[in-house]
Design a protein around this motif. Structure first.
Motif, mmCIF file in Angstrom:
data_model
loop_
_atom_site.group_PDB
_atom_site.id
_atom_site.type_symbol
_atom_site.label_atom_id
_atom_site.label_comp_id
_atom_site.label_asym_id
_atom_site.label_seq_id
_atom_site.Cartn_x
_atom_site.Cartn_y
_atom_site.Cartn_z
ATOM 1 N N UNK A 170 0.970 -1.054 -0.154
ATOM 2 C CA UNK A 170 0.072 0.072 -0.081
ATOM 3 C C UNK A 170 0.761 1.235 -0.203
ATOM 4 N N UNK A 171 0.723 2.027 -0.649
ATOM 5 C CA UNK A 171 1.723 3.479 -0.891
ATOM 6 C C UNK A 171 1.148 4.198 -0.187
ATOM 7 N N UNK A 172 -0.020 4.328 -0.016
ATOM 8 C CA UNK A 172 -0.151 5.546 1.123
ATOM 9 C C UNK A 172 -0.402 5.475 2.897
ATOM 10 N N UNK A 173 0.329 3.421 2.555
ATOM 11 C CA UNK A 173 0.850 3.101 4.348
ATOM 12 C C UNK A 173 1.955 4.238 4.270
ATOM 13 N N UNK A 174 2.303 4.428 5.572
ATOM 14 C CA UNK A 174 3.283 4.540 6.702
ATOM 15 C C UNK A 174 4.248 4.528 6.225
ATOM 16 N N UNK A 175 3.858 2.891 6.700
ATOM 17 C CA UNK A 175 5.260 2.119 6.723
ATOM 18 C C UNK A 175 6.017 1.418 5.343
ATOM 19 N N UNK A 176 7.184 1.647 5.262
ATOM 20 C CA UNK A 176 8.097 1.716 3.617
ATOM 21 C C UNK A 176 7.560 0.442 3.147
ATOM 22 N N UNK A 177 7.586 0.348 1.981
ATOM 23 C CA UNK A 177 7.782 -0.880 1.261
ATOM 24 C C UNK A 177 8.236 -2.559 1.882
ATOM 25 N N UNK A 178 9.549 -2.142 2.140
ATOM 26 C CA UNK A 178 10.478 -3.281 2.438
ATOM 27 C C UNK A 178 9.676 -3.675 3.807
#
Length: 122
Positions: A6-14
């Protein structure tokens, strides 16, 4: 294995990749021994940079969730604490080294006992 970034998630993709694989391994959705996709393959599937997936895999390996077996691939690791796995790995490396040195089993065990006594008494 199903992962969603989820791009809008505050957690980075990794971190999203790491958390999802870790959760699926803990729940049993990814069984022990399950072969994970290659870094490049998973990156392509998720639309991420290969370095992003590689960073997640490194973190998972450090946490003891997955293990890389060289060219054979990356797999969900067996259960057990990271310390137990590290100890087993060190013991295996020691046993192989003792064999290469031509040391018999009793001498190898004696050396380990001496080393443990020295560490625990001092």
């Amino acid at each position: 294995m199903t992962l969603k970034i989820h791009i809008d998630d505050s957690a980075p993709p990794y971190e999203q990749v790491r958390a999802q694989i870790s959760g699926q391994a803990r729940s049993g959705a990814l069984p022990v021994g399950y072969r994970l996709p290659t870094v490049r393959g998973l990156a392509d599937t998720l639309g991420l940079a290969a370095n992003t997936v590689a960073k997640a895999y490194r973190a998972l390996e450090t946490d003891g969730v997955i293990e890389t077996r060289g060219r054979n691939g990356t797999f969900v690791a067996a259960a057990g604490s990271a310390a137990e796995r590290e100890l087993a790995s060190a013991a295996q490396a020691y046993a192989e080294r003792a064999r290469r040195l031509g040391t018999d089993e009793q001498a190898a065990l004696d050396a380990v006992r001496d080393a443990l006594r020295a560490v625990h008494q001092g």
